[in-house]
Design a protein around this motif. Structure first.
Motif, short mmCIF file in Angstrom:
data_model
loop_
_atom_site.label_atom_id
_atom_site.label_comp_id
_atom_site.label_asym_id
_atom_site.label_seq_id
_atom_site.Cartn_x
_atom_site.Cartn_y
_atom_site.Cartn_z
N THR A 1 2.64 2.03 -3.33
CA THR A 1 1.81 2.54 -4.42
C THR A 1 1.23 3.92 -4.12
O THR A 1 0.56 4.49 -4.96
CB THR A 1 0.65 1.58 -4.75
N SER A 2 1.48 4.45 -2.91
CA SER A 2 0.92 5.77 -2.59
C SER A 2 1.95 6.86 -2.63
O SER A 2 3.07 6.69 -2.88
CB SER A 2 0.24 5.74 -1.23
N ARG B 1 0.84 -1.21 0.00
CA ARG B 1 0.00 0.00 0.00
C ARG B 1 0.87 1.26 0.00
O ARG B 1 0.62 2.21 -0.73
CB ARG B 1 -0.90 -0.03 1.23
N GLU B 2 1.92 1.24 0.84
CA GLU B 2 2.81 2.41 0.92
C GLU B 2 3.64 2.56 -0.35
O GLU B 2 3.96 3.67 -0.74
CB GLU B 2 3.72 2.28 2.14
#
Length: 74
Positions: free
Chosen positions: A73-74, A70-71
């Motif tokens: 891709t953000s 998640r991190e």
């Protein structure tokens, strides 16, 4: 666990931010681990091949991997 420090992120945030969350309780890591262990426990093959402790460890590893992805891709 991956060995790195996982950032605290609330699963059900009510204000605040990632640095100073305003609510306590379930973190996003807890939420991801709960989802993972629910899947493991519903799988009869996992019951035959893993102990409960191994399932818990796998769930935390899954949660950490989901947060890292998640991190990334953000």
């Amino acid at each position: 666990m991956s060995g790195g420090k996982v950032k605290w992120v609330a699963a059900f945030a009510h204000g605040g931010n990632d640095v100073e969350p305003s609510q306590s309780g379930m973190t996003l890591r807890d939420y991801f681990a709960a989802a993972s262990i629910q899947g493991l426990r519903s799988n009869p093959h996992a019951w035959a091949e893993m102990t409960a402790s191994e399932m818990v460890e796998a769930a935390w590893r899954d949660a950490d991997a989901m947060i890292e992805a998640r991190e990334a891709t953000s």
